[in-house]
Design an enzyme around this catalytic site. Structure first.
Site, PDB file in Angstrom:
ATOM      1  N   ASN A   1      -4.864 -27.978 -15.233  1.00  0.00           N
ATOM      2  CA  ASN A   1      -3.730 -28.570 -14.434  1.00  0.00           C
ATOM      3  C   ASN A   1      -3.466 -29.917 -14.802  1.00  0.00           C
ATOM      4  O   ASN A   1      -2.423 -30.556 -14.770  1.00  0.00           O
ATOM      5  CB  ASN A   1      -3.962 -28.530 -13.194  1.00  0.00           C
ATOM      6  CG  ASN A   1      -4.083 -27.203 -12.527  1.00  0.00           C
ATOM      7  OD1 ASN A   1      -3.607 -26.399 -12.978  1.00  0.00           O
ATOM      8  ND2 ASN A   1      -4.880 -26.860 -11.530  1.00  0.00           N
TER       9      ASN A   1
ATOM     10  N   ASP B   1      -8.196 -23.633 -15.064  1.00  0.00           N
ATOM     11  CA  ASP B   1      -8.361 -24.791 -15.792  1.00  0.00           C
ATOM     12  C   ASP B   1      -7.093 -25.580 -16.502  1.00  0.00           C
ATOM     13  O   ASP B   1      -6.220 -24.608 -17.068  1.00  0.00           O
ATOM     14  CB  ASP B   1      -9.516 -24.876 -16.538  1.00  0.00           C
ATOM     15  CG  ASP B   1     -10.147 -25.942 -17.116  1.00  0.00           C
ATOM     16  OD1 ASP B   1      -9.860 -27.270 -16.153  1.00  0.00           O
ATOM     17  OD2 ASP B   1     -10.866 -26.048 -17.902  1.00  0.00           O
TER      18      ASP B   1
ATOM     19  N   TRP C   1      -1.999 -30.549 -18.027  1.00  0.00           N
ATOM     20  CA  TRP C   1      -0.505 -30.153 -18.131  1.00  0.00           C
ATOM     21  C   TRP C   1       0.119 -31.004 -17.718  1.00  0.00           C
ATOM     22  O   TRP C   1       1.317 -31.536 -18.062  1.00  0.00           O
ATOM     23  CB  TRP C   1      -0.603 -28.907 -17.416  1.00  0.00           C
ATOM     24  CG  TRP C   1       0.827 -28.150 -17.182  1.00  0.00           C
ATOM     25  CD1 TRP C   1       1.323 -27.164 -17.629  1.00  0.00           C
ATOM     26  CD2 TRP C   1       1.850 -28.510 -16.033  1.00  0.00           C
ATOM     27  NE1 TRP C   1       2.702 -26.973 -17.449  1.00  0.00           N
ATOM     28  CE2 TRP C   1       2.989 -27.899 -16.305  1.00  0.00           C
ATOM     29  CE3 TRP C   1       1.838 -29.416 -15.154  1.00  0.00           C
ATOM     30  CZ2 TRP C   1       4.052 -27.910 -15.592  1.00  0.00           C
ATOM     31  CZ3 TRP C   1       2.887 -29.922 -14.402  1.00  0.00           C
ATOM     32  CH2 TRP C   1       4.136 -28.942 -14.513  1.00  0.00           C
TER      33      TRP C   1
ATOM     34  N   ARG D   1     -16.558 -21.459 -20.910  1.00  0.00           N
ATOM     35  CA  ARG D   1     -18.009 -21.357 -20.101  1.00  0.00           C
ATOM     36  C   ARG D   1     -17.428 -20.845 -18.561  1.00  0.00           C
ATOM     37  O   ARG D   1     -16.345 -21.085 -18.177  1.00  0.00           O
ATOM     38  CB  ARG D   1     -18.505 -22.647 -20.012  1.00  0.00           C
ATOM     39  CG  ARG D   1     -17.469 -23.941 -19.613  1.00  0.00           C
ATOM     40  CD  ARG D   1     -18.230 -25.375 -19.538  1.00  0.00           C
ATOM     41  NE  ARG D   1     -17.339 -26.415 -19.451  1.00  0.00           N
ATOM     42  CZ  ARG D   1     -16.783 -27.188 -20.455  1.00  0.00           C
ATOM     43  NH1 ARG D   1     -17.383 -27.171 -21.757  1.00  0.00           N
ATOM     44  NH2 ARG D   1     -16.050 -27.994 -20.063  1.00  0.00           N
TER      45      ARG D   1
ATOM     46  N   ASN E   1     -16.596 -30.678  -8.548  1.00  0.00           N
ATOM     47  CA  ASN E   1     -15.060 -31.313  -8.466  1.00  0.00           C
ATOM     48  C   ASN E   1     -15.223 -32.162  -7.097  1.00  0.00           C
ATOM     49  O   ASN E   1     -14.297 -33.124  -7.116  1.00  0.00           O
ATOM     50  CB  ASN E   1     -14.016 -30.280  -8.300  1.00  0.00           C
ATOM     51  CG  ASN E   1     -13.937 -29.379  -9.371  1.00  0.00           C
ATOM     52  OD1 ASN E   1     -13.321 -28.381  -9.215  1.00  0.00           O
ATOM     53  ND2 ASN E   1     -14.159 -29.829 -10.548  1.00  0.00           N
TER      54      ASN E   1
HETATM   55  C1  FPP Z   1      -9.152 -27.579 -12.869  1.00  0.00           C
HETATM   56  O1  FPP Z   1      -8.169 -28.284 -13.755  1.00  0.00           O
HETATM   57  C2  FPP Z   1      -8.337 -27.320 -11.541  1.00  0.00           C
HETATM   58  C3  FPP Z   1      -8.995 -27.728 -10.428  1.00  0.00           C
HETATM   59  C4  FPP Z   1     -10.179 -28.663 -10.278  1.00  0.00           C
HETATM   60  C5  FPP Z   1      -8.208 -27.339  -9.121  1.00  0.00           C
HETATM   61  C6  FPP Z   1      -7.545 -26.085  -9.022  1.00  0.00           C
HETATM   62  C7  FPP Z   1      -6.816 -26.182  -8.015  1.00  0.00           C
HETATM   63  C8  FPP Z   1      -5.490 -25.865  -7.838  1.00  0.00           C
HETATM   64  C9  FPP Z   1      -4.733 -24.898  -8.844  1.00  0.00           C
HETATM   65  C10 FPP Z   1      -4.665 -25.751  -6.389  1.00  0.00           C
HETATM   66  C11 FPP Z   1      -4.996 -24.332  -5.703  1.00  0.00           C
HETATM   67  C12 FPP Z   1      -4.495 -24.631  -4.410  1.00  0.00           C
HETATM   68  C13 FPP Z   1      -4.534 -23.713  -3.432  1.00  0.00           C
HETATM   69  C14 FPP Z   1      -4.170 -23.980  -2.037  1.00  0.00           C
HETATM   70  C15 FPP Z   1      -5.309 -22.655  -3.770  1.00  0.00           C
HETATM   71  P1  FPP Z   1      -8.468 -29.882 -14.077  1.00  0.00           P
HETATM   72  O2  FPP Z   1      -8.005 -30.829 -13.080  1.00  0.00           O
HETATM   73  O3  FPP Z   1      -9.858 -29.701 -14.502  1.00  0.00           O
HETATM   74  O4  FPP Z   1      -7.515 -29.790 -15.519  1.00  0.00           O
HETATM   75  P2  FPP Z   1      -7.976 -30.568 -16.924  1.00  0.00           P
HETATM   76  O5  FPP Z   1      -9.280 -29.926 -17.541  1.00  0.00           O
HETATM   77  O6  FPP Z   1      -6.896 -30.233 -17.652  1.00  0.00           O
HETATM   78  O7  FPP Z   1      -8.115 -31.997 -16.330  1.00  0.00           O
END
Ligand code: FPP
Length: 234
Positions: free
Chosen positions: A23, A21, A26, A188, A69
């Site tokens: 991304n 979590d 970031w 969570r 998601n």
């Molecule tokens: C949650 O962060 C992350 C995700 C919903 C996607 C995770 C996917 C990857 C790391 C790519 C993986 C790729 C492969 C090929 C396995 P968020 O977007 O909810 O972050 P935020 O809470 O800061 O908005």
């Protein structure tokens, strides 16, 4: 008498699960599109899994996309699907060379057909790797996993034991995670491996996933090694 040593976590988790979590945050901090955060997350995941296998961990399960998601904006989902394509196309050979097997869990019918094909090819190409197994949860929901196992048990028309039920889950044959790491500050489980993590040790960190370094993974492993696992006993 307390059997501290025997019932402690021991030195190393055989199976680590990761909720990746943070991304989006970031990327936002850097004025970048959310997709850039997911790409950084994907690169981090690849490096962390490799690091974990080098340390002797046997299974790494990463939550790449939950069923929930899937209701994110189309643009973000298309970006994630492109990353999955790129990953499966590019990484299958490397994984095979390194002895790492790929397994994908989740409802693949929710994904574009070409990704389903890439998943089957990637799993077949890397089958039998003995160094470790990377399990990607894509279109995955813990409740959905349990429900589909329940429905399968009902179809079989016979009561099942816990072991038999575990075998009906998408993770059948894989030991339950010993350590679950969640980055990005939230405290969570978010419908991840619900049945499987009944006795899993939890490690939460505020670090956003793209910043979660090998060093911090080592800190999580060290924290795990100090835990005493009792599985409900005294
Ligand atoms: C949650 O962060 C992350 C995700 C919903 C996607 C995770 C996917 C990857 C790391 C790519 C993986 C790729 C492969 C090929 C396995 P968020 O977007 O909810 O972050 P935020 O809470 O800061 O908005």
């Amino acid at each position: 008498m307390k059997k501290g040593k025997e019932e402690s976590a021991g030195s190393l988790p055989a199976h680590i699960a990761i909720i990746m979590d943070g991304n989006g945050r970031w990327a936002k901090k850097r004025l970048l599109p959310r997709g850039a955060g997911h790409r950084a997350g994907m690169n981090r995941m690849i490096a962390l899994a490799e690091h974990a296998f080098t340390r002797g961990v046997k299974y790494v399960t990463a939550f790449a996309l939950s069923t929930e998601n899937l209701s994110r904006p189309k643009e973000e989902l298309d970006g994630l699907f492109s990353l999955f394509r790129e990953y499966f196309e590019k990484s299958a050979n490397t994984m095979r060379e390194k002895g790492v097997s790929l397994k994908v869990i989740g409802d693949l019918s929710l994904l574009p057909e070409d990704i389903r094909t890439l998943v089957s090819e990637g799993e077949a190409h890397t089958a039998g790797g003995t160094v470790g197994t990377l399990i990607l949860a894509i279109g995955y929901g813990g409740r959905q996993d349990i429900l589909s196992a329940v429905n399968e048990a009902v179809r079989r028309g016979k009561e099942v034991t816990q072991e038999e039920f575990s075998a009906l889950l998408s993770t059948g044959g894989i030991p339950d995670p010993d350590l679950l790491i969640r980055t990005g500050r939230e405290l969570r489980i978010s419908n991840f491996l619900l049945w499987q993590s009944a006795y899993t040790e939890l490690y939460f960190t505020e670090t956003l996933f793209p910043d979660f370094s090998e060093k911090e993974l080592d800190r999580a492993l060290a924290a795990y090694a100090k835990r005493e696992r009792r599985f409900g006993k005294v």
